[in-house]
Structures are given as C-alpha cells and as structure tokens.
Design a protein around this motif. Structure first.
Motif, mmCIF file in Angstrom:
data_model
loop_
_atom_site.group_PDB
_atom_site.id
_atom_site.type_symbol
_atom_site.label_atom_id
_atom_site.label_comp_id
_atom_site.label_asym_id
_atom_site.label_seq_id
_atom_site.Cartn_x
_atom_site.Cartn_y
_atom_site.Cartn_z
ATOM 1 N N SER A 57 35.902 21.848 49.770
ATOM 2 C CA SER A 57 37.344 21.676 49.925
ATOM 3 C C SER A 57 37.932 22.780 50.806
ATOM 4 C CB SER A 57 38.009 21.679 48.546
ATOM 5 O OG SER A 57 39.398 21.519 48.643
ATOM 6 N N GLY A 72 41.374 23.891 45.496
ATOM 7 C CA GLY A 72 40.547 22.781 45.035
ATOM 8 C C GLY A 72 39.138 23.198 44.686
ATOM 9 N N ASP A 73 38.611 24.221 45.344
ATOM 10 C CA ASP A 73 37.289 24.741 45.007
ATOM 11 C C ASP A 73 37.336 25.694 43.816
ATOM 12 O OD1 ASP A 73 35.777 23.379 46.896
ATOM 13 O OD2 ASP A 73 36.124 24.886 48.448
ATOM 14 N N THR A 122 37.525 15.241 50.025
ATOM 15 C CA THR A 122 36.463 15.758 49.173
ATOM 16 C C THR A 122 36.222 14.847 47.977
ATOM 17 O OG1 THR A 122 36.983 18.022 49.828
ATOM 18 C CG2 THR A 122 35.733 17.737 47.799
ATOM 19 N N GLY A 126 43.157 23.667 49.869
ATOM 20 C CA GLY A 126 41.721 23.563 50.093
ATOM 21 C C GLY A 126 40.969 24.618 49.295
ATOM 22 N N HIS A 182 36.949 22.081 54.448
ATOM 23 C CA HIS A 182 37.731 20.961 54.968
ATOM 24 C C HIS A 182 39.162 21.415 55.243
ATOM 25 C CE1 HIS A 182 39.719 17.081 55.359
ATOM 26 N NE2 HIS A 182 38.518 16.524 55.473
ATOM 27 N N ARG A 241 39.123 19.558 41.823
ATOM 28 C CA ARG A 241 39.861 18.624 42.678
ATOM 29 C C ARG A 241 41.013 17.965 41.914
ATOM 30 N NH1 ARG A 241 35.921 21.373 45.164
ATOM 31 N NH2 ARG A 241 34.083 20.183 45.769
ATOM 32 N N PRO A 259 42.346 18.024 52.335
ATOM 33 C CA PRO A 259 41.031 18.412 51.818
ATOM 34 C C PRO A 259 40.702 17.764 50.481
ATOM 35 C CG PRO A 259 42.600 20.214 51.571
ATOM 36 C CD PRO A 259 43.269 19.169 52.411
ATOM 37 N N LEU A 260 41.706 17.552 49.640
ATOM 38 C CA LEU A 260 41.430 17.010 48.308
ATOM 39 C C LEU A 260 41.041 15.537 48.373
ATOM 40 C CD1 LEU A 260 44.311 18.772 46.373
ATOM 41 C CD2 LEU A 260 41.876 19.274 46.219
ATOM 42 N N ALA A 281 34.063 16.818 55.068
ATOM 43 C CA ALA A 281 33.932 16.510 53.641
ATOM 44 C C ALA A 281 32.494 16.219 53.250
ATOM 45 C CB ALA A 281 34.808 15.303 53.290
#
Length: 539
Positions: A439, A92-93, A150, A89, A442, A97, A146-147, A430
C-alpha cells in the motif's frame, strides 16, 4: 528456492471467479466513480464561477476567473490527493486495509457537501471555502487509490487479477461520464431562468441568482455514491494477505477467507511461524535490500505514472479550452452562463462515452492476455503519435471544416490513455511489492502521478494564457499556446514509453512470487532479473 505457499493464499490464487470478486469490484469501484467525478466535475463549473463572481457590471464580456484563482480551483484537489496517497498508503500498511478504507469515504462525503455550502455572497469567501474543502476532498480521494488497488489485488486470483483491478479503475471512466451527465441535467433544468423577461436586455452577460445553485449542486452530487458505499466497505473482511503476512494471524485469515470462498481452509499457524522465523528481520522501505530488489521497480512505477498524469490531467481538466479553441464549443460571449455549462457537459459526455469509457474496458478485456507491459507501451506510443498529429498541423485543425476530425483524433488520445498507461500504472504497483509495503509503494507511485497532474494542471493553464490575442475575436483564441502545449505533451508521452522498460510484467503470477516473498533472502529475485532483461532489450 521458493518457499511453500500458505494454503489460504494458494486458495485465493487458484479460486474460480465468484460472486465475492464482483462484489469487491463494485464496492471498490464506486469509490473510484466518486473519485473521478469529484476531481473532474470542477472543469464543468470553473467558467460559471467566473461569470457569477468575477463579472464587472456594465462590461459586455462575460466574467472569467483570474489565472491564479483558476489554478487554485483546478489544482487544490490534486494537491490534497497527493498528500492523501502518501498518508493513507502508509497507514494502510500500518493499520490494515479495511480499517483505513472507511475513513477515506467519510472524508469524501463530508468534503463533497462542504464544497458547495459556502453561504457567503462575497466572492473571496466562496472561493476560499471551495478551495479549502476541495483540498480535503482530494485528501480522501488520495487514500482510495492505494487502498482500492491493494485490496482488489489481494482478493483476486492470479489468472484474472489484472482484469479485476482494471475493472475497479474503469469506474473512473463512469465517474467522468457521470460528471458530464449531471452537468447536462442540472444546467438544462436551470436554463429556463435565462429566458425570464428580467434578463431579456442582456441575456449573455446577465447571470441570475439561480445560476449560483448550478455549480453547488454539481460539486455536492459526489457525496451520494460515496455515502451509499460506506456500509458495504465496513462489511468487507480484511484481506488474507495482510492478516497472514503482516498481522501474522493465520487463524483469522483462514476463517475470513473460508467464509468468502465457501471452502474449508486450514489455519497453518505453525507454517506461518516457520516462514516468519526464516525471514527474520524483513527489510524496510529505505533499506539497501529494498533498493536492490525493488528500487528499479519503484522508479519505473513512479516515473511512468508521473509522466502519464501530466498529459492525462491536462487533457481532462482543460478539454473545454481546447474544444473552444477549435470552435467545437462556441465562444463564451455567444451564450449565457448556464448554456455554457450545458455545452461543456455535452462535450465531456461525448468524449467519455466514445473514447474514455471504452478505453478502460478494452484494458479489462485484454490485460490478462496481452500483459501489462505490452498495453502500457502501446498506449504511450499511440498517445505520442496522436498528440504530434494534432500539434504539428494545429492551424489546419482550427479551420471550421476540420473541427470534427480534430475532435475524433483528440478522442483517440483518451482511448489509448485508458487502453494503456492510465490503467496499467494503477495496476502494476499493487502487484509487484511485498505485502507489508504494498500500500505504501502504491501510494508513492500514485503521489508521483499526482505531482505530474499538478504540473499538467498549472502548466497547461499558464500555456493557455500565452496565446495569440489577435485570434480571440475569431472564436479560436490560442495560436501558439495550445499548439505548444500539445507538442510538450507528445514529448512527455514519448518519455513515458521509454521509462516503461523499467516496469516488469506481472501477468499470471502470484503476488508472493512477484514480490519475492516466496524466495530465499539470498540472490536476486526473478522479477528483478526480468526488469534487467527489459532494460537490455530497450538498449
């Protein structure tokens, strides 16, 4: 005052439903099919592992996993999932993503295969190998939460965004269903081994060597859908919201979405620079500004997901014990090892087909009409009602003539979990947080859920050990253990209903409006005001 939206983001918000929406649902959804299959298929094989590796020679009763081993086999993947949700998560930020999305699938493929490839015949080595790979399998699965959520929320239009994210999550139901069906097919194919004259003396407690293949095939099967999806994940462009709002590349965002939407989109680099300058130093996750704007939202998403997963994973991982308790699955001593896998798989498939899968798709159909808040509140309410209805007159349901009614009511708890908080807790995080933290938030919310799942898995196992021993030979062992567990789950669902009032409604609004990214820095966002209004109503 709201700021003017970038054209590329506005185009996504108002886009008509197109082929790329369904492509994204399938690509992200296959990951969730694999996630659910890998997490829940272990419930099919735990009893078989006990028979193979923990049977005492000369003992008339089938072998069973010791409580600590059973807890490890059931819970280690959940521990890995929690760690993966937090790590991926956050990643991903930071990295985007798409770049992280392929990593999770590779981990899942490798560890699904590794889970079934311990070649040692020594039981401690087999269980240790299984637990090692299932932890890292869970780590990869954790990143998918999360990915996938998002990516789907950032691709979707605001009118049908809830249905699209729910459709991705609904593939979890097919994963649970697929696990049961694979268990049925594999066990039926190998069951003829028990009919060999070699095992005619004691076909119940004898376990042929071929039975060792059954659990390995079941756990390794999860690598197939993950491997098939990898290429298509790598072909997906990065989401425009990450590219524009986080990476600050308006040109690439416009170029990617022009190809996806098949329309001409202006890059608007100057407007993006102006928006970036106006925002100045954006607040971080651990800032007072985040606490003021989104603190209650994060508390709402984490607490409801935590409470929901205590109940949901308890039900799924140990439904075989509950069905045995009420006599729907015969006692282990009345059937051979692979027949037991077959009957557990058949029960899991029936529940998934009749209640779990329909519950997910009811959410897909109604979420953009009813809203997230109403569905989550309704789901928790009916889960509470049915849990208490099962628990309070529990001895009534153990009577043979009432077993079918018990199974029907138990199935309704699955239906309203999925046409309720199991879907909405995945969707809302999300939508309501800023793109640069979406991300991560989430992942935090999902990790709170997995903490609840771990409590549910270990707690239910402990409660199931606290049973009335006098009932064991009657075929429905737990007297107080299962009943008290169901009462506790009912209370937990009621608490989830109360914490739902911290979660805002996000139906039909753009992600930037929901997160406050279109608002000036001064004052409180409309979303925060709405949450406070929900709290007032609840009081």
């Amino acid at each position: 005052m709201p700021r003017e939206q970038l054209q590329v983001l506005n185009a996504l918000d108002v886009a008509k439903t197109q082929l790329y929406h369904f492509t994204a649902i399938v690509i992200a959804g296959m990951g969730f099919f694999t996630d659910a299959y890998d997490l829940f298929c272990v419930s099919l094989v735990t009893k078989l592992l006990g028979r193979i590796y923990y049977h005492v020679d000369g003992h008339e009763k089938p072998g069973t996993l010791p409580p600590n081993v059973a807890a490890a086999v059931n819970g280690v993947a959940l521990c890995g999932t929690l760690a993966g949700q937090l790590f991926f998560g956050w990643l991903g930020d930071k990295m985007g993503r798409k770049r992280v999305y392929g990593m999770t699938l590779l981990i899942m493929v490798i560890c699904s295969l590794g889970s079934g490839l311990s070649l040692s015949s020594e039981r401690n080595s087999v269980i240790a190998c299984l637990c090692f790979f299932r932890f890292w399998l869970g780590f990869g699965i954790g990143g998918d939460y999360p990915l996938s959520a998002t990516i789907m929320s950032e691709y979707a239009n605001k009118k049908t965004r809830g249905a699209f994210i729910a459709a991705v999550f609904a593939m979890q139901g097919f994963g649970i269903l697929g696990g049961g069906m694979v268990g049925i097919v594999v066990s039926a194919a190998f069951n003829s081994a028990f009919k060999s004259p070699t095992y005619a003396v004691n076909p119940i407690t004898s376990t042929p060597q071929q039975a060792d293949y059954v659990w390995r095939i079941i756990v390794m099967f999860g690598a197939i859908p993950a491997a098939l999806t990898y290429y298509w994940r790598m072909k997906m462009p990065e989401t425009a919201r990450y590219t524009a709002l986080v990476a600050k590349n308006a040109k690439l965002a416009a170029s990617d979405m022009s190809k996806v939407l098949q329309v001409e989109i202006t890059a608007e680099e100057e407007k993006l620079e102006q928006i970036t300058e106006e925002r100045g130093n954006q607040f971080g996750l651990f800032s007072k500004a985040f606490l003021h704007r989104h603190g209650l939202h994060l508390l709402g998403t984490t607490s409801t997901w935590f409470l929901l997963d205590i109940a949901f994973y308890s039900q799924n991982l140990f439904q075989k014990d509950i069905f045995t308790a009420v006599g729907w699955i015969p006692p282990a001593k009345t059937m051979n090892a692979i027949e037991e896998v077959y009957k557990i798989g058949r029960a899991q498939t029936l529940i998934a087909l009749c209640s779990t899968v329909p519950g997910y798709w009811f959410t897909v159909a109604f979420i953009d009409h009813m809203g997230r808040f109403a569905i989550q509140l309704m789901g928790f309410f009916f889960m509470t009602v049915f849990m208490f209805a099962l628990a309070i007159p529990y001895q009534h349901w153990t009577l043979k003539e009432n077993r079918i009614s018990f199974v029907v009511m138990y199935a309704f708890t699955f239906f309203f979990a999925n046409f309720g908080p199991n879907s909405t807790t995945f969707i809302v995080p999300a939508e309501i947080f800023p793109a640069r933290l979406r991300s991560t938030c989430h992942g935090i919310s999902a990790a709170a859920g997995k903490a609840g799942a771990i409590i549910g898995a270990f707690g239910f196992l402990y409660a199931a050990q606290n049973q009335d021993k006098n009932k064991t030979d009657a075929g429905y062992p737990p007297g107080i253990g299962i009943k008290n567990s169901l009462i506790v789950l009912g209370v937990i669902n009621f608490l989830g209903m109360l914490f739902t009032f911290l979660v805002p409604e996000s139906k039909g609004r753009s992600l930037e409006d929901l997160s406050g990214e279109n608002e000036e820095e001064e004052g409180e966002t409309e979303l925060a005001q709405q949450t406070r209004s929900n709290q007032t109503v609840s009081v």
